[in-house]
Design an enzyme around this catalytic site. Structure first.
Site: not given
Length: 256
Positions: A22, A82-83, A207, A235
């Site tokens: 993102w 992630s996204l 994370d 992350h």
């Protein structure tokens, strides 16, 4: 015309598509793209509405996946951070014949915390959405700082992420909002139980967005998948631990 920005490099006999997270863009992979392109034919992609893929507006997860697939090779290992992990997972669910292996990095099938599920509190995600309309550059910077917190190289990792964001035009607010909406609402825990291809899940022990508690829960839910935790990463393990990260992907190549 809405075009996805797409760059291909390397000559490997296995294709590897990298999907960013993102607020970011494909420049985030520059720390590992030289190494990976010596082993794979590497595909760097700006997700619709992010980086150089302008003119899309907010999309659902399904529409985002379909837009990315338009320019994709017939068969590839799909890696999503992630996204991007949700986008890669969606492609594995809807077009399994095109996915040789699925790799998710610091990603969760359900980012939002639920009664029985650790994750980001829904009010935190809603807060980010609210702040985006007030001061969206600062909100994106806060989100990036969250991603590297706690690692030995936190400051330089955060700088690397910020540089990636600032290198290209910022995404439109509605695109950023749409991405947060996906993180807030999507739940792929059950659908991903049955994906037929090799499935590798990579996590950072530190994370702050994808709690490590989800790892054993998903090991149990998806017994055919394999998980690996980077002990000192947060992350963005590919930024803090690039050598170890690339080794895992080269090892996966032998299995497809």
């Amino acid at each position: 015309m809405n075009n996805i920005w797409w760059q291909t490099k390397g000559q490997g006999n296995v294709h590897l598509v990298l999907l960013h997270g993102w607020g970011l863009n494909a420049e985030v992979w520059r720390c590992i793209d030289e190494e990976l392109s010596s082993h794979f034919t590497l595909h760097l992609v700006d997700l619709p509405g992010f980086g150089r893929s302008q003119g899309f507006g907010a999309l659902s997860l399904a529409d985002m996946a379909e837009a990315v697939l338009q320019q994709a090779p017939d068969k590839a290992i799909w890696l999503g951070w992630s996204l991007g992990g949700l986008v890669a997972s969606q492609i594995a669910l809807t077009h399994p014949e095109r996915v040789q292996a699925l790799v998710t990095v610091a990603s969760s099938p359900c980012f939002s915390a639920r009664d029985d599920w650790p994750g980001i509190k829904p009010d935190v995600l809603a807060g980010f959405q609210q702040q985006l309309s007030d001061d969206f550059q600062r909100t994106v910077e806060r989100f990036l700082a969250l991603q590297t917190m706690g690692t030995e190289t936190a400051r330089q990792d955060a700088r690397a992420l910020k540089k990636t964001v600032l290198a290209l035009p910022m995404p439109e607010v509605d695109v950023l909002n749409g991405g947060l909406e996906i993180l807030k609402t999507v739940d792929l825990r059950q659908p991903l139980q049955n994906v037929p291809m090799p499935f590798l899940r990579l996590y950072g022990y530190l994370d702050g967005l994808v709690p490590r508690k989800v790892v054993p829960m998903l090991d149990k839910l998806w017994p055919r998948s394999k998980s690996y935790i980077f002990a000192k990463a947060a992350h963005a393990p590919f930024i803090s631990h690039p050598v170890e990260f690339c080794h895992l992907l080269v090892a996966l190549k032998q299995r497809v």
